[in-house]
Design a protein around this motif. Structure first.
Motif, PDB file in Angstrom:
ATOM      1  N   LYS A   1       0.833  -1.205   0.000  1.00  0.00           N
ATOM      2  CA  LYS A   1       0.000   0.000   0.000  1.00  0.00           C
ATOM      3  C   LYS A   1       0.867   1.254   0.000  1.00  0.00           C
ATOM      4  N   ILE A   2       1.935   1.219   0.807  1.00  0.00           N
ATOM      5  CA  ILE A   2       2.828   2.373   0.879  1.00  0.00           C
ATOM      6  C   ILE A   2       3.508   2.606  -0.472  1.00  0.00           C
ATOM      7  N   GLU A   3       4.013   1.538  -1.065  1.00  0.00           N
ATOM      8  CA  GLU A   3       4.690   1.673  -2.361  1.00  0.00           C
ATOM      9  C   GLU A   3       3.742   2.215  -3.424  1.00  0.00           C
ATOM     10  N   LYS A   4       2.524   1.649  -3.493  1.00  0.00           N
ATOM     11  CA  LYS A   4       1.548   2.101  -4.495  1.00  0.00           C
ATOM     12  C   LYS A   4       1.113   3.538  -4.230  1.00  0.00           C
ATOM     13  N   GLY A   5       0.874   3.840  -2.957  1.00  0.00           N
ATOM     14  CA  GLY A   5       0.413   5.179  -2.607  1.00  0.00           C
ATOM     15  C   GLY A   5       1.403   6.249  -3.022  1.00  0.00           C
TER      16      GLY A   5
ATOM     17  N   GLU B   1       9.229   7.241  -5.540  1.00  0.00           N
ATOM     18  CA  GLU B   1       9.676   5.854  -5.662  1.00  0.00           C
ATOM     19  C   GLU B   1      10.460   5.467  -4.419  1.00  0.00           C
ATOM     20  N   ILE B   2      10.166   4.275  -3.884  1.00  0.00           N
ATOM     21  CA  ILE B   2      10.916   3.726  -2.765  1.00  0.00           C
ATOM     22  C   ILE B   2      11.628   2.463  -3.220  1.00  0.00           C
ATOM     23  N   LEU B   3      12.513   1.948  -2.381  1.00  0.00           N
ATOM     24  CA  LEU B   3      13.254   0.733  -2.707  1.00  0.00           C
ATOM     25  C   LEU B   3      12.282  -0.415  -2.961  1.00  0.00           C
ATOM     26  N   ARG B   4      12.542  -1.201  -3.992  1.00  0.00           N
ATOM     27  CA  ARG B   4      11.595  -2.267  -4.354  1.00  0.00           C
ATOM     28  C   ARG B   4      11.571  -3.385  -3.315  1.00  0.00           C
ATOM     29  N   ASP B   5      12.712  -3.704  -2.734  1.00  0.00           N
ATOM     30  CA  ASP B   5      12.771  -4.744  -1.705  1.00  0.00           C
ATOM     31  C   ASP B   5      13.122  -4.084  -0.377  1.00  0.00           C
ATOM     32  N   LEU B   6      12.100  -3.832   0.453  1.00  0.00           N
ATOM     33  CA  LEU B   6      12.319  -3.091   1.688  1.00  0.00           C
ATOM     34  C   LEU B   6      13.058  -3.880   2.754  1.00  0.00           C
ATOM     35  N   LYS B   7      13.273  -5.175   2.521  1.00  0.00           N
ATOM     36  CA  LYS B   7      14.126  -5.912   3.463  1.00  0.00           C
ATOM     37  C   LYS B   7      15.522  -5.307   3.488  1.00  0.00           C
ATOM     38  N   ASN B   8      15.916  -4.680   2.386  1.00  0.00           N
ATOM     39  CA  ASN B   8      17.231  -4.040   2.312  1.00  0.00           C
ATOM     40  C   ASN B   8      17.253  -2.663   2.962  1.00  0.00           C
ATOM     41  N   ALA B   9      16.100  -2.254   3.496  1.00  0.00           N
ATOM     42  CA  ALA B   9      16.028  -0.974   4.202  1.00  0.00           C
ATOM     43  C   ALA B   9      16.111  -1.167   5.716  1.00  0.00           C
TER      44      ALA B   9
END
Length: 405
Positions: free
Chosen positions: A165-169, A176-184
């Motif tokens: 939801k956050i990425e789409k919103g 644009e945010i990082l595609r794989d948030l595990k790396n965040a």
């Protein structure tokens, strides 16, 4: 160098603000927070430490869900008083460069979901990020920094992952945010914070400003932020070991006075032990002695048995923990305002839990940072804050990111 203009949302008492301001490269245009002790604390800090003459106006006491009033201002609200609104401050600054903050983490916390009978599915805080998104969309900063607990990676209150939801919103409004948030995922102990505190740091980039957002984000997480890591881990003892010794006071005649005994006059504020009864003090001493001796015979099972013996009832959770003096602390949490049983001081002779100032030091608040309100409020705002040193390291990495642009 022109300072980077910043808004802090869900600011709390100002852990992020303090860290960003410490770099000398940012100026805070406004902050928004709805809890009064936190607001008064940040106003005091912005005024006395950072010389902000209009701190009472710029630190806005309001509910971010009331967006129209937040933007345009309001008059004579019985709870929140009067404010010109965010538009006034942003227009006066001729725009902003960055928005920082993180919605309350309780709804995303795994522990919170376990305790709640509905798994926090009905908690309104699941969707407070939408109001953060609205502020980003209105003021169009170059980037934003969104901090939260690792549990956000698995939260899906209505069946759809919150991170999706956050990425789409944000994608829908051009960020644009990082595609794989595990790396965040970061651990504050890697950045000079004397505490094992894992957090997700989501950086979002304005696609109108950054030509290649994903490449820039990868540089942030693989180069700019890691460059800010510390050479060594800071232990609990290194963080709080120089503070004066203090012992909770209790006797049958005076126990209602809730005062401290054998506490030397201390130049450091908020270093006063909370009230403890003899049963708790004996438990703290016993567990601290076990750690200090190196025997460590009190595992989770034995601690649960000890709790049953002392209190006379069973508990499904592990209720006691002594902070290891030679390691970073466990995660400082807001629950401290209720009790400190999972934050027992390592010195058996003190037989107590940590003070407000000790908790603040483990969150890397400087000793001149003054909290406004009750002791419970102070513990709560410390537990909910972003560690100041981690915030400063993030701020430095953002400067590199913008410099690269």
């Amino acid at each position: 160098m022109k300072k980077i203009r910043m808004i802090d949302l869900f600011s709390g008492c100002g852990g992020l603000s303090e860290g960003f301001m410490n770099t000398g490269k940012y100026t805070e245009i406004a902050a928004v927070e709805w809890l009064k002790p936190q607001v008064e604390t940040l106003r005091k800090r912005m005024s006395e430490k950072w010389g902000e003459k209009h701190a009472n106006d710029r630190v806005i006491h309001f509910d971010i869900q009331r967006e129209e009033e937040l933007f345009h201002g309001w008059n004579q609200d019985p709870q929140y008083g009067t404010s010109r609104g965010l538009d006034y401050f942003v227009n006066r600054a001729k725009g902003i460069d960055i928005i920082v903050g993180g919605p309350p983490c309780q709804a995303y916390s795994i522990a919170g979901r376990v305790r709640d009978e509905k798994g926090m599915k009905d908690d309104y805080r699941n969707y407070l990020f939408e109001h953060y998104l609205s502020v980003v969309n209105r003021y169009r900063p170059k980037l934003f920094v969104f901090e939260n607990v690792p549990g956000i990676l698995s939260a899906s209150p209505d069946g759809e992952a919150i991170t999706d939801k956050i990425e789409k919103g944000f994608a829908n409004i051009g960020y644009e945010i990082l595609r794989d948030l595990k790396n965040a995922l970061v651990n504050a102990s890697d950045y000079g914070v004397p505490q094992n505190r894992k957090r997700i740091i989501i950086v979002g980039l304005n696609k109108d400003y950054f030509n290649d957002p994903q490449n820039t984000l990868n540089l942030f997480y693989t180069k700019y932020l890691p460059e800010e890591k510390s050479d060594k881990k800071i232990s609990v003892k290194e963080a709080i070991g120089d503070l004066p010794k203090c012992i909770p006071y209790f006797d049958e005649e005076h126990h209602n006075r809730r005062i401290s005994h054998n506490t030397p006059k201390c130049d450091v504020s908020w270093h006063v032990p909370r009230y403890s009864n003899p049963r708790d003090m004996d438990t703290f001493r016993l567990l601290a002695e076990d750690l200090a001796s190196g025997k460590r015979k009190f595992n989770s099972h034995r601690i649960s048995k000890l709790y049953e013996e002392k209190v006379g009832s069973k508990s499904p959770i592990h209720r006691y923990h002594v902070l290891d003096p030679d390691e970073p602390s466990t995660t400082i949490i807001a629950h401290l305002y209720k009790d400190g049983n999972r934050f027992i001081h390592y010195d058996p002779s003190q037989q107590r839990t940590i003070t407000v100032r000790e908790a603040a030091r483990l969150q890397t608040f400087p000793d001149d940072f003054e909290f406004v309100g009750s002791r419970g409020s102070a513990y709560q705002m410390i537990g909910n804050a972003v560690p100041v040193v981690l915030a400063e390291k993030i701020a430095n990495a953002i400067v590199k990111l913008l410099g690269g642009k």
